[in-house]
Motif scaffolding. Structure first.
Motif, PDB file in Angstrom:
ATOM      1  N   GLU A 177     -40.788   6.641  -6.357  1.00 38.59           N
ATOM      2  CA  GLU A 177     -41.136   5.625  -7.319  1.00 38.59           C
ATOM      3  C   GLU A 177     -42.530   6.256  -8.031  1.00 38.59           C
ATOM      4  O   GLU A 177     -43.573   5.964  -7.728  1.00 38.59           O
ATOM      5  CB  GLU A 177     -41.473   4.327  -6.562  1.00 38.59           C
ATOM      6  CG  GLU A 177     -42.011   3.073  -7.334  1.00 38.59           C
ATOM      7  CD  GLU A 177     -42.345   2.040  -6.349  1.00 38.59           C
ATOM      8  OE1 GLU A 177     -42.690   1.087  -6.874  1.00 38.59           O
ATOM      9  OE2 GLU A 177     -42.393   2.319  -5.173  1.00 38.59           O
ATOM     10  N   ILE A 201     -40.969   9.903 -15.235  1.00 39.78           N
ATOM     11  CA  ILE A 201     -39.828  10.256 -15.007  1.00 39.78           C
ATOM     12  C   ILE A 201     -39.626  11.494 -15.094  1.00 39.78           C
ATOM     13  O   ILE A 201     -39.155  12.135 -14.012  1.00 39.78           O
ATOM     14  CB  ILE A 201     -38.765   9.356 -15.916  1.00 39.78           C
ATOM     15  CG1 ILE A 201     -38.826   7.832 -15.486  1.00 39.78           C
ATOM     16  CG2 ILE A 201     -37.445  10.012 -15.586  1.00 39.78           C
ATOM     17  CD1 ILE A 201     -37.902   6.968 -16.338  1.00 39.78           C
ATOM     18  N   ALA A 204     -41.214  13.389 -11.945  1.00 42.06           N
ATOM     19  CA  ALA A 204     -40.847  13.200 -10.839  1.00 42.06           C
ATOM     20  C   ALA A 204     -39.328  13.711 -10.545  1.00 42.06           C
ATOM     21  O   ALA A 204     -39.215  13.976  -9.408  1.00 42.06           O
ATOM     22  CB  ALA A 204     -40.513  11.442 -10.651  1.00 42.06           C
ATOM     23  N   SER A 205     -38.529  13.697 -11.616  1.00 45.23           N
ATOM     24  CA  SER A 205     -37.363  14.221 -11.644  1.00 45.23           C
ATOM     25  C   SER A 205     -37.401  15.880 -11.117  1.00 45.23           C
ATOM     26  O   SER A 205     -36.375  16.310 -10.696  1.00 45.23           O
ATOM     27  CB  SER A 205     -36.778  14.380 -13.028  1.00 45.23           C
ATOM     28  OG  SER A 205     -36.326  12.718 -13.301  1.00 45.23           O
ATOM     29  N   LEU A 216     -34.342   7.432  -8.413  1.00 47.16           N
ATOM     30  CA  LEU A 216     -35.610   7.082  -8.922  1.00 47.16           C
ATOM     31  C   LEU A 216     -35.699   5.604  -8.863  1.00 47.16           C
ATOM     32  O   LEU A 216     -34.666   4.677  -8.987  1.00 47.16           O
ATOM     33  CB  LEU A 216     -36.006   7.510 -10.646  1.00 47.16           C
ATOM     34  CG  LEU A 216     -35.933   8.963 -10.742  1.00 47.16           C
ATOM     35  CD1 LEU A 216     -35.892   9.185 -12.149  1.00 47.16           C
ATOM     36  CD2 LEU A 216     -36.956   9.407  -9.827  1.00 47.16           C
ATOM     37  N   LEU A 218     -37.497   2.690 -10.569  1.00 42.12           N
ATOM     38  CA  LEU A 218     -38.398   2.525 -11.816  1.00 42.12           C
ATOM     39  C   LEU A 218     -38.585   0.844 -12.421  1.00 42.12           C
ATOM     40  O   LEU A 218     -37.734   0.102 -12.006  1.00 42.12           O
ATOM     41  CB  LEU A 218     -37.648   3.192 -12.787  1.00 42.12           C
ATOM     42  CG  LEU A 218     -37.306   4.430 -12.587  1.00 42.12           C
ATOM     43  CD1 LEU A 218     -36.308   5.215 -13.759  1.00 42.12           C
ATOM     44  CD2 LEU A 218     -38.572   5.340 -12.757  1.00 42.12           C
ATOM     45  N   VAL A 235     -30.839   5.614 -10.900  1.00 44.92           N
ATOM     46  CA  VAL A 235     -31.967   4.654 -10.939  1.00 44.92           C
ATOM     47  C   VAL A 235     -31.638   3.404 -10.183  1.00 44.92           C
ATOM     48  O   VAL A 235     -30.531   2.807 -10.349  1.00 44.92           O
ATOM     49  CB  VAL A 235     -32.295   4.514 -12.362  1.00 44.92           C
ATOM     50  CG1 VAL A 235     -33.457   3.375 -12.534  1.00 44.92           C
ATOM     51  CG2 VAL A 235     -32.814   5.797 -13.153  1.00 44.92           C
TER      52      VAL A 235
END
Length: 289
Positions: A177, A201, A204-205, A216, A218, A235
């Motif tokens: 998150e 994003i 984090a990816s 994820l 989001l 997601v």
């Protein structure tokens, strides 16, 4: 003290091994996406970070008996596929026998207490990958706030990457998150502009040596089509505290049509809806799926 709480306390005192036994006999979910191919996960890990407020009530989530009652109602509703929580809450739910057929996600880092001076330095004080696997759960969730003005961010990213690795090694979902955050007036603020969410994003990816099981979690923001074009990772949309239910549901419905979105992870807005009961709020969210 409610009958539910009394029963749990008695078991914890007289037979603490009952928790592991309940986990061992729990019927696992066939898929985290449920029978209809969409996830509806109820989040209840807020209290461990000291975030007990809902609306104008600063301690709404601090009454454990009431929280458990609300969780039980939510988990019984058709279409609810799972739950996200810290060990104390998930163990209570195991003892109540309400997790059969549900996906279960353990909350991993709750050390960045809400409102603290060390909030960004979000230590992993909850579940680790070993315990999540031992309990037969489906994955772990980590809050990953990226504050370019706070040097603690480096360790946050390192620890999140390590958790992603350890979960992937055990073939468990790593639910990340991310937020691009900053300090303002002594408080941490999350930047929810589309460009900021896109940057969070992409950072984090890239965490971890494998991303095969990284998902994820989001927020729903403006221009979600462009936002979600920044990654191919699955997601789940988070709910947060909703002030305008109609606007939130409309935004969720629009975002759910995008290809990477697999469902919702919602907590306070469904467990403590401003208008109506828990069952009605949950059913309305499920209807979007």
């Amino acid at each position: 003290m409610s009958e539910t709480v009394s029963r749990i306390v008695t078991t914890r005192i007289q037979d603490p091994g009952a928790i592991a036994e309940a986990a061992a006999r729990r019927v696992k979910a066939k898929s985290v996406l449920g029978d209809n191919g969409r996830a509806m996960v109820i989040a209840a890990d807020h209290p461990a970070r000291g975030a007990n407020a809902v609306g104008g009530d600063p301690s709404a989530m601090a009454d454990r008996g009431e929280l458990l009652d609300r969780l039980c109602v939510a988990l019984e509703r058709p279409g609810v596929t799972g739950v996200l929580g810290t060990a104390d809450i998930l163990e209570d739910l195991l003892l109540l026998g309400v997790l059969d057929g549900k996906s279960v996600f353990g909350s991993m880092n709750r050390g960045g207490l809400a409102g603290s001076s060390f909030e960004i330095d979000d230590r992993f004080t909850g579940y680790d990958a070993e315990a999540i696997a031992a309990m037969g759960f489906d994955g772990g969730k980590m809050l990953t706030r990226i504050a370019l003005d706070d040097p603690a961010t480096a360790s946050v990213l390192e620890n999140s990457a390590r958790a992603v690795d350890e979960l992937n090694d055990r073939e468990l979902i790593a639910m990340v998150e991310p937020f691009l955050s900053h300090w303002a007036d002594g408080r941490v603020r999350n930047d929810l502009t589309p460009d900021a969410v896109i940057k969070s994003i992409t950072i984090a990816s890239g965490l971890g040596r494998r991303t095969a099981r990284t998902w994820l979690k989001l927020p729903v923001v403006d221009d979600m089509e462009r936002v979600l074009a920044s990654s191919t990772l699955p997601v789940l949309l988070l709910g947060g505290e909703v002030k305008d239910a109609d606007a939130a549901f409309t935004a969720w419905q629009r975002a759910l049509a995008l290809p990477t979105v697999q469902g919702l992870v919602v907590g306070r807005s469904l467990l403590y809806p401003a208008n109506g009961g828990v069952a009605g709020a949950v059913d309305r969210a499920v209807s979007l799926l």
